[in-house]
Design a protein around this motif. Structure first.
Motif, PDB file in Angstrom:
ATOM      1  N   LYS A   1       0.858  -1.191   0.000  1.00 25.77           N
ATOM      2  CA  LYS A   1       0.000   0.000   0.000  1.00 25.77           C
ATOM      3  C   LYS A   1       0.890   1.235   0.000  1.00 25.77           C
ATOM      4  CE  LYS A   1      -3.563   2.218   2.902  1.00 25.77           C
ATOM      5  NZ  LYS A   1      -4.332   2.064   4.169  1.00 25.77           N
ATOM      6  N   SER A   2       0.708   2.102  -0.993  1.00 27.58           N
ATOM      7  CA  SER A   2       1.551   3.294  -1.084  1.00 27.58           C
ATOM      8  C   SER A   2       0.890   4.334  -1.979  1.00 27.58           C
ATOM      9  CB  SER A   2       2.934   2.942  -1.654  1.00 27.58           C
ATOM     10  OG  SER A   2       3.757   4.088  -1.747  1.00 27.58           O
ATOM     11  N   SER A   3       1.232   5.576  -1.711  1.00 29.67           N
ATOM     12  CA  SER A   3       0.823   6.672  -2.600  1.00 29.67           C
ATOM     13  C   SER A   3       2.018   7.583  -2.852  1.00 29.67           C
ATOM     14  CB  SER A   3      -0.326   7.462  -1.970  1.00 29.67           C
ATOM     15  OG  SER A   3       0.038   7.927  -0.681  1.00 29.67           O
ATOM     16  N   ALA A   4       3.226   7.059  -2.665  1.00 28.83           N
ATOM     17  CA  ALA A   4       4.444   7.855  -2.779  1.00 28.83           C
ATOM     18  C   ALA A   4       4.679   8.301  -4.216  1.00 28.83           C
ATOM     19  CB  ALA A   4       5.640   7.061  -2.281  1.00 28.83           C
ATOM     20  N   SER A   5       5.276   9.482  -4.341  1.00 26.81           N
ATOM     21  CA  SER A   5       5.594  10.028  -5.659  1.00 26.81           C
ATOM     22  C   SER A   5       6.823  10.925  -5.536  1.00 26.81           C
ATOM     23  CB  SER A   5       4.409  10.830  -6.202  1.00 26.81           C
ATOM     24  OG  SER A   5       4.700  11.404  -7.442  1.00 26.81           O
ATOM     25  N   PRO A   6       7.762  10.897  -6.486  1.00 27.07           N
ATOM     26  CA  PRO A   6       7.773  10.008  -7.663  1.00 27.07           C
ATOM     27  C   PRO A   6       8.388   8.664  -7.303  1.00 27.07           C
ATOM     28  CG  PRO A   6       9.624  11.520  -7.781  1.00 27.07           C
ATOM     29  CD  PRO A   6       8.874  11.872  -6.518  1.00 27.07           C
TER      30      PRO A   6
ATOM     31  N   VAL B   1      -0.179   0.547  -8.562  1.00 26.06           N
ATOM     32  CA  VAL B   1      -0.515   0.336  -7.151  1.00 26.06           C
ATOM     33  C   VAL B   1      -0.408   1.603  -6.299  1.00 26.06           C
ATOM     34  CG1 VAL B   1       0.132  -2.099  -7.196  1.00 26.06           C
ATOM     35  CG2 VAL B   1       1.864  -0.379  -6.661  1.00 26.06           C
ATOM     36  N   LYS B   2      -0.082   2.737  -6.879  1.00 25.61           N
ATOM     37  CA  LYS B   2       0.139   3.955  -6.082  1.00 25.61           C
ATOM     38  C   LYS B   2      -1.148   4.758  -5.886  1.00 25.61           C
ATOM     39  CE  LYS B   2       3.447   5.786  -8.468  1.00 25.61           C
ATOM     40  NZ  LYS B   2       4.496   6.738  -8.870  1.00 25.61           N
ATOM     41  N   ASP B   3      -2.182   4.104  -5.378  1.00 26.49           N
ATOM     42  CA  ASP B   3      -3.452   4.794  -5.169  1.00 26.49           C
ATOM     43  C   ASP B   3      -3.837   4.853  -3.697  1.00 26.49           C
ATOM     44  OD1 ASP B   3      -3.979   2.151  -4.742  1.00 26.49           O
ATOM     45  OD2 ASP B   3      -5.562   1.968  -6.246  1.00 26.49           O
ATOM     46  N   GLY B   4      -2.896   4.513  -2.812  1.00 28.16           N
ATOM     47  CA  GLY B   4      -3.179   4.558  -1.387  1.00 28.16           C
ATOM     48  C   GLY B   4      -4.068   3.428  -0.902  1.00 28.16           C
ATOM     49  N   LYS B   5      -4.254   2.382  -1.718  1.00 31.19           N
ATOM     50  CA  LYS B   5      -5.078   1.243  -1.338  1.00 31.19           C
ATOM     51  C   LYS B   5      -4.214  -0.025  -1.289  1.00 31.19           C
ATOM     52  CE  LYS B   5      -9.196   3.165  -3.589  1.00 31.19           C
ATOM     53  NZ  LYS B   5     -10.258   2.948  -4.600  1.00 31.19           N
ATOM     54  N   TRP B   6      -4.694  -1.010  -0.544  1.00 29.34           N
ATOM     55  CA  TRP B   6      -3.974  -2.272  -0.468  1.00 29.34           C
ATOM     56  C   TRP B   6      -4.111  -3.045  -1.780  1.00 29.34           C
ATOM     57  CZ3 TRP B   6      -0.427  -3.588   2.897  1.00 29.34           C
ATOM     58  CH2 TRP B   6      -0.434  -3.008   4.172  1.00 29.34           C
ATOM     59  N   HIS B   7      -2.970  -3.571  -2.256  1.00 34.90           N
ATOM     60  CA  HIS B   7      -2.947  -4.417  -3.451  1.00 34.90           C
ATOM     61  C   HIS B   7      -2.089  -5.639  -3.168  1.00 34.90           C
ATOM     62  CE1 HIS B   7      -4.935  -1.578  -6.168  1.00 34.90           C
ATOM     63  NE2 HIS B   7      -4.222  -0.635  -5.582  1.00 34.90           N
ATOM     64  N   HIS B   8      -2.485  -6.754  -3.745  1.00 34.40           N
ATOM     65  CA  HIS B   8      -1.697  -7.985  -3.647  1.00 34.40           C
ATOM     66  C   HIS B   8      -0.939  -8.175  -4.952  1.00 34.40           C
ATOM     67  CE1 HIS B   8      -0.871 -12.373  -3.517  1.00 34.40           C
ATOM     68  NE2 HIS B   8      -0.702 -12.112  -2.231  1.00 34.40           N
ATOM     69  N   ILE B   9       0.393  -8.336  -4.859  1.00 37.11           N
ATOM     70  CA  ILE B   9       1.202  -8.513  -6.063  1.00 37.11           C
ATOM     71  C   ILE B   9       2.047  -9.782  -5.920  1.00 37.11           C
ATOM     72  CG2 ILE B   9       1.291  -6.066  -6.645  1.00 37.11           C
ATOM     73  CD1 ILE B   9       4.113  -5.961  -5.507  1.00 37.11           C
ATOM     74  N   CYS B  10       2.254 -10.455  -7.045  1.00 40.54           N
ATOM     75  CA  CYS B  10       3.092 -11.656  -7.108  1.00 40.54           C
ATOM     76  C   CYS B  10       3.934 -11.613  -8.383  1.00 40.54           C
ATOM     77  CB  CYS B  10       2.250 -12.930  -7.129  1.00 40.54           C
ATOM     78  SG  CYS B  10       1.516 -13.402  -5.557  1.00 40.54           S
ATOM     79  N   ILE B  11       5.179 -12.071  -8.265  1.00 39.06           N
ATOM     80  CA  ILE B  11       6.054 -12.241  -9.432  1.00 39.06           C
ATOM     81  C   ILE B  11       6.574 -13.662  -9.424  1.00 39.06           C
ATOM     82  CG2 ILE B  11       8.110 -11.478 -10.660  1.00 39.06           C
ATOM     83  CD1 ILE B  11       6.878  -9.153  -8.057  1.00 39.06           C
ATOM     84  N   THR B  12       6.415 -14.368 -10.542  1.00 41.02           N
ATOM     85  CA  THR B  12       6.990 -15.705 -10.683  1.00 41.02           C
ATOM     86  C   THR B  12       8.124 -15.652 -11.699  1.00 41.02           C
ATOM     87  OG1 THR B  12       5.606 -16.484 -12.529  1.00 41.02           O
ATOM     88  CG2 THR B  12       4.688 -16.642 -10.293  1.00 41.02           C
ATOM     89  N   TRP B  13       9.092 -16.553 -11.546  1.00 38.69           N
ATOM     90  CA  TRP B  13      10.246 -16.576 -12.463  1.00 38.69           C
ATOM     91  C   TRP B  13      10.849 -17.967 -12.473  1.00 38.69           C
ATOM     92  CZ3 TRP B  13      15.362 -17.702 -11.218  1.00 38.69           C
ATOM     93  CH2 TRP B  13      16.327 -17.432 -12.204  1.00 38.69           C
ATOM     94  N   THR B  14      11.344 -18.371 -13.623  1.00 34.26           N
ATOM     95  CA  THR B  14      12.095 -19.612 -13.735  1.00 34.26           C
ATOM     96  C   THR B  14      13.348 -19.365 -14.555  1.00 34.26           C
ATOM     97  OG1 THR B  14      12.058 -21.889 -14.528  1.00 34.26           O
ATOM     98  CG2 THR B  14      10.700 -20.309 -15.724  1.00 34.26           C
ATOM     99  N   THR B  15      14.429 -20.012 -14.158  1.00 32.96           N
ATOM    100  CA  THR B  15      15.708 -19.780 -14.835  1.00 32.96           C
ATOM    101  C   THR B  15      15.684 -20.274 -16.286  1.00 32.96           C
ATOM    102  OG1 THR B  15      18.094 -20.095 -14.662  1.00 32.96           O
ATOM    103  CG2 THR B  15      16.716 -21.964 -14.077  1.00 32.96           C
ATOM    104  N   ARG B  16      14.833 -21.248 -16.562  1.00 27.44           N
ATOM    105  CA  ARG B  16      14.752 -21.744 -17.934  1.00 27.44           C
ATOM    106  C   ARG B  16      14.140 -20.683 -18.836  1.00 27.44           C
ATOM    107  NH1 ARG B  16      12.052 -27.490 -19.997  1.00 27.44           N
ATOM    108  NH2 ARG B  16      12.564 -27.204 -22.220  1.00 27.44           N
ATOM    109  N   ASP B  17      14.919 -20.145 -19.718  1.00 25.33           N
ATOM    110  CA  ASP B  17      14.539 -19.077 -20.651  1.00 25.33           C
ATOM    111  C   ASP B  17      14.192 -17.764 -19.940  1.00 25.33           C
ATOM    112  OD1 ASP B  17      14.867 -20.718 -22.898  1.00 25.33           O
ATOM    113  OD2 ASP B  17      12.833 -21.508 -22.703  1.00 25.33           O
TER     114      ASP B  17
END
Length: 390
Positions: free
Chosen positions: A218-223, A265-281
């Motif tokens: 959760k954030s509204s920071a700028s820039p 996500v910079k709207d001052g509201k809670w957001h759920h974020i996920c990043i997935t990654w695999t070394t193959r390619d």
């Protein structure tokens, strides 16, 4: 020449001042719907600060560009320098954060019927009202008087001292909640953009050929909201980093290789974020609020995440476990930070974002108070994702 312009010209090198103004212009009232008292006072204060700051920027088109690495010889031991307008802006943010914490305490005391906690809460609320009056009085003084008041430093020290005392008293009260909440029901708050406010995860990462990292944010920071987390290993400070710096989009960095992420996500509201990654390619995916928002490949392909590093929340590391730069610091709130050593399915990620009872916890890093140490004024207090978003 008016107060703001004169102060800006007399406070140090012009280039540093321009950068400082751009760094410290944080939004004060993004969460005002939770504040039940003093709305008119806060609104008036914000308007006056905005007018003052608008006169303070001599070249609004100039922003910091270039490498994410700090310049050689740059002083990184202190906080970002402050002009009077910047100081008042940060004080206002501090008051706003303390109010939010009091709202949380009010809910807690209603559920626990603690007379002592209620009495202390009332005392703290009165103290905040007094501080608001002091800050508002200081704004009026800045607008009406000439530059160069001799007592400016003394007044700032007095208000800062009072805020510090208030912060400690609220923190002491919040500590009483720990015995009544599960280990994972907490959040981290990073109030100001400094190079000393951060949290450190006690565990390191193993060697990983794939991963999923998820969190509530959760954030509204700028820039730029800054660096939610960074993982550094010996010889490579940018082994794994999530950062939104300046006017750039959020990026995931692996071994100095970069992929731009489509998060908003910079709207001052809670957001759920996920990043997935695999070394193959080097295949990656980005999920926001349970929905796939973007994907790509060729992000550090065939490079395993190295073990035995340092995992920091809220700061970007330029050296192993340190070298923080205030311009890249995270400003906002963070919770439920989990890491897995595999790629989660879209269904598993959706369960996390919707607070499903089947939601998993990280098998590499799991979110628990005992796993995280805080430094420099970063705070822990009660957080329950589902209650916040429903």
């Amino acid at each position: 020449m008016d107060m703001c312009a004169a102060t800006m010209q007399n406070s140090g090198p012009a280039e540093d001042l321009k950068t400082t103004v751009l760094q410290l212009r944080e939004t004060v009232l993004q969460q005002k719907e939770t504040i039940m008292n003093q709305k008119e006072t806060i609104r008036e204060l914000t308007a006056k600060l905005s007018r003052c700051e608008s006169q303070s920027i001599t070249d609004p088109g100039e922003t910091r560009t270039g490498s994410r690495r700090k310049e050689t010889g740059k002083n990184t031991m202190g906080d970002v320098s402050r002009t009077p307008a910047d100081t008042l802006n940060q004080l206002s943010q501090t008051l706003q954060s303390l109010k939010q914490r009091l709202e949380n305490l009010e809910q807690f005391t209603r559920n626990n019927n603690s007379a002592q906690a209620n009495n202390l809460k009332d005392l703290l609320q009165n103290k905040i009202e007094d501080l608001e009056k002091q800050v508002l009085s200081r704004v009026n003084s800045m607008e009406e008087s000439k530059p160069g008041q001799k007592n400016e430093t003394e007044q700032r020290v007095k208000v800062d001292s009072t805020l510090t005392s208030l912060h400690h008293r609220i923190s002491d009260l919040e500590k009483g909640q720990k015995e009544n909440r599960p280990a994972d029901k907490f959040q981290l708050t990073f109030l100001l953009r400094t190079n000393y406010m951060y949290a450190k995860v006690k565990k390191s990462l193993p060697e990983m050929y794939s991963f999923t990292v998820c969190m509530w944010i959760k954030s509204s920071a700028s820039p730029g909201l800054g660096t939610p987390f960074s993982y550094a290993v010996p010889g490579q400070a940018n082994e794994l980093v999530l950062i939104e710096w300046g006017d750039n989009p959020m990026e995931i960095i692996i071994n100095d290789k970069v992929a731009k992420l489509p998060f908003v996500v910079k709207d001052g509201k809670w957001h759920h974020i996920c990043i997935t990654w695999t070394t193959r390619d080097g295949v990656w995916e980005a999920f926001q609020d349970g929905v796939l928002r973007g994907n790509g490949e060729n992000l550090a392909p065939y490079h395993p995440i190295k073990p035995q590093g340092v995992l920091v929340l809220g700061q970007e590391q330029d050296t192993l476990g340190g070298g923080f730069d205030a311009t890249q610091a995270f400003v906002g709130e963070l919770a439920n930070f989990n890491i897995w050593d595999r790629k989660l399915s879209s269904g598993e990620i959706y369960n996390l974002a919707t607070c499903n009872s089947k939601a998993l916890v990280g098998n590499v890093i799991s979110w628990a108070e005992s796993n995280v140490d805080v430094y420099g004024g970063a705070t822990k207090w009660t957080f329950e994702a589902c209650r916040q978003i429903n």
